[in-house]
Design a protein around this motif. Structure first.
Motif, PDB file in Angstrom:
ATOM      1  N   ILE A  53       0.833  -1.206   0.000  1.00  0.00           N
ATOM      2  CA  ILE A  53       0.000   0.000   0.000  1.00  0.00           C
ATOM      3  C   ILE A  53       0.869   1.257   0.000  1.00  0.00           C
ATOM      4  O   ILE A  53       0.597   2.220  -0.736  1.00  0.00           O
ATOM      5  N   ILE A  54       1.920   1.250   0.815  1.00  0.00           N
ATOM      6  CA  ILE A  54       2.812   2.419   0.853  1.00  0.00           C
ATOM      7  C   ILE A  54       3.493   2.617  -0.493  1.00  0.00           C
ATOM      8  O   ILE A  54       3.636   3.747  -0.979  1.00  0.00           O
ATOM      9  N   ALA A  55       3.909   1.500  -1.133  1.00  0.00           N
ATOM     10  CA  ALA A  55       4.547   1.600  -2.448  1.00  0.00           C
ATOM     11  C   ALA A  55       3.588   2.182  -3.480  1.00  0.00           C
ATOM     12  O   ALA A  55       3.975   3.018  -4.307  1.00  0.00           O
ATOM     13  N   ILE A  56       2.328   1.768  -3.434  1.00  0.00           N
ATOM     14  CA  ILE A  56       1.331   2.292  -4.378  1.00  0.00           C
ATOM     15  C   ILE A  56       1.100   3.779  -4.141  1.00  0.00           C
ATOM     16  O   ILE A  56       1.023   4.576  -5.094  1.00  0.00           O
ATOM     17  N   ILE A 102       5.141  -6.733  -7.070  1.00  0.00           N
ATOM     18  CA  ILE A 102       4.117  -5.970  -6.345  1.00  0.00           C
ATOM     19  C   ILE A 102       3.412  -6.872  -5.344  1.00  0.00           C
ATOM     20  O   ILE A 102       3.059  -6.455  -4.234  1.00  0.00           O
ATOM     21  N   ALA A 103       3.221  -8.140  -5.722  1.00  0.00           N
ATOM     22  CA  ALA A 103       2.547  -9.109  -4.851  1.00  0.00           C
ATOM     23  C   ALA A 103       3.474  -9.696  -3.793  1.00  0.00           C
ATOM     24  O   ALA A 103       3.033 -10.539  -3.004  1.00  0.00           O
ATOM     25  N   THR A 143       7.808   3.218 -10.313  1.00  0.00           N
ATOM     26  CA  THR A 143       8.004   3.664  -8.929  1.00  0.00           C
ATOM     27  C   THR A 143       7.421   2.663  -7.944  1.00  0.00           C
ATOM     28  O   THR A 143       8.026   2.367  -6.901  1.00  0.00           O
ATOM     29  N   ILE A 144       6.244   2.146  -8.267  1.00  0.00           N
ATOM     30  CA  ILE A 144       5.617   1.157  -7.383  1.00  0.00           C
ATOM     31  C   ILE A 144       6.489  -0.081  -7.269  1.00  0.00           C
ATOM     32  O   ILE A 144       6.728  -0.599  -6.170  1.00  0.00           O
ATOM     33  N   MET A 189       8.407  -1.489  -4.004  1.00  0.00           N
ATOM     34  CA  MET A 189       8.178  -2.858  -3.535  1.00  0.00           C
ATOM     35  C   MET A 189       9.486  -3.612  -3.392  1.00  0.00           C
ATOM     36  O   MET A 189       9.630  -4.478  -2.526  1.00  0.00           O
ATOM     37  N   ALA A 190      10.455  -3.288  -4.252  1.00  0.00           N
ATOM     38  CA  ALA A 190      11.771  -3.907  -4.103  1.00  0.00           C
ATOM     39  C   ALA A 190      12.423  -3.498  -2.793  1.00  0.00           C
ATOM     40  O   ALA A 190      13.262  -4.228  -2.249  1.00  0.00           O
TER      41      ALA A 190
END
Length: 434
Positions: free
Chosen positions: A17-20, A307-308, A349-350, A354-355
């Motif tokens: 969620i923070i990455a999004i 992302i998952a 960016t997302i 996530m990385a």
């Protein structure tokens, strides 16, 4: 409350969620810098994603191959392998499905399984070869899979150029036989009877007639749940995860590392092959065409997997988000005139954030450790503050005891004590004389 916050920060979904949110923030900054209204652009984005039932269905259709490829990459990553060849395995699945679908004309009950199985086997064979080179000779799967991506692309173009498959005056092949279609009600919705029935239900008409609704997403969701169950609940999955965590320890425990590497790549490649086959049978034009570049279904599957958090089940919402951003990004370009690259910046960016998903749990650990240190320091200070009056009281009591035990030395000798007696003087004299 603080403990609840720490628990929430430790969850993988928090990092996602923070990455999004960071991705949307970066996109807003880029849009504002380029002179576009971020609020209106995001409104157009979400309108293009969920504004109409047809848009939602198209997002689901676009998410289907992304979900398959995302599961494939996530599964391989759990076993310690990086299957960057998902794109090539997907292409091989489309090629095999097209060849079989054109050359074989069987009843649907036989044609559909045969076409889908052919694409699955093609992807599995590609993955098996990559896994075998890794297990037998130690050749890194990233190198071989990248090379197989290009082999698959040029093989696709070669098949398209063959006279037996090439459709004249086009850049593609003939369509597979209609008995191989996996669309929902492909004939009825275009018949007069179907058109008359759907005329009374505009929503269904908009969805069924204008979209290639197919069963692919159902198969993809089942595959995600099955792979998650395979990894968590079976002996095979345990052995594969053990190989991914530590090959030497797994080998010492009696696990056949080489077999598990090959088997993992077979399953991963098969998932990509199914994606390609179902794309041919479920989406028009039901054939392959000359590729000037990769279609990026496999490469986007990498982003979906990251992302998952490389969770097969979590790939379901991740693929829908990814497909929605890509599909809705077209609306942003058409409505606002903003370049579609901004959506790519957001997605990048997302994925980048996530990385760095491990940063959020590290932050939670740091907060908890700081709180523990402050609590320990406060406890020590409280203990010292409580011990000080007790120590003072004990010290004063001991001083009184010492005063009572030790006789006091006189400050000044009394006159009588200062004057010597005659006997003492004589004793002293006698002593001196002696």
């Amino acid at each position: 409350m603080n403990n609840t916050v720490i628990k929430v920060l430790r969850k993988p979904i928090t990092s996602a969620i923070i990455a999004i949110l960071i991705g949307f923030l970066v996109a807003a900054i880029v849009l504002a810098s380029a002179g576009y209204d971020p609020g209106a652009s995001f409104a157009a984005l979400f309108s293009g994603m969920v504004g109409r039932p047809r848009y939602i269905v198209n997002v689901i259709i676009k998410a289907t191959p992304l979900l398959f490829c995302g599961i494939a990459v996530a599964f391989a990553f759990k076993v310690g392998l990086f299957n960057i060849g998902a794109e090539g395995q997907y292409i091989l699945g489309t090629v095999a499905a097209t060849i079989v679908g054109i050359t074989c004309d069987l009843p649907a009950v036989l044609e559909i399984p045969l076409v889908v199985l052919s694409g699955t086997i093609a992807g599995a064979l590609s993955g098996a070869l990559i896994g075998w080179l890794k297990a037998k000779f130690g050749i890194h799967e990233v190198i071989t899979s990248i090379m197989f991506n290009w082999i698959s692309l040029y093989l696709c173009n070669y098949v398209v150029s063959l006279d037996v498959f090439h459709q004249p005056n086009t850049t593609g092949t003939y369509a597979v036989h209609d008995t191989a279609f996996t669309m929902i009600l492909p004939y009825w919705k275009l018949s007069d009877e179907g058109q008359a029935a759907l005329a009374n239900v505009p929503v269904l008409r908009d969805v069924l007639v204008r979209c290639d609704v197919n069963v692919g997403i159902i198969v993809a969701v089942v595959a995600a749940v099955f792979i998650g169950w395979l990894l968590k609940r079976t002996k095979m999955g345990y052995e594969m995860r053990a190989v991914g965590l530590n090959k030497d320890a797994a080998r010492f425990a009696g696990i056949n590392v080489e077999k598990n590497i090959v088997l993992c790549m077979v399953i991963s490649g098969a998932l990509c092959g199914i994606a390609g086959a179902l794309n041919i049978t479920g989406i028009s034009p039901h054939g392959i065409s000359t590729l000037a570049a990769f279609e990026n279904n496999g490469f986007n599957g990498l982003s979906v997997a990251f992302i998952a958090g490389c969770s097969p089940v979590a790939c379901i919402p991740a693929s829908l988000l990814f497909a929605g951003l890509i599909y809705g990004g077209q609306t942003v370009q058409q409505t606002m005139g903003a370049p579609s690259e901004i959506i790519s910046i957001m997605i990048g960016t997302i994925v980048f954030c996530m990385a760095l998903g491990g940063v959020i749990p590290m932050l939670a650990e740091h907060i908890q450790r700081s709180r523990a240190e402050r609590a320990e320091q406060a406890r020590k200070l409280a203990a010292e503050a409580g011990a000080t009056p007790v120590a003072a009281a004990g010290e004063s009591g001991s001083q009184k005891d010492e005063d009572a035990a030790e006789p006091k030395a006189p400050a000044e000798a009394s006159p009588k004590a200062a004057e010597p007696t005659d006997s003492s003087e004589k004793k002293g004299a006698d002593g001196d004389a002696r």
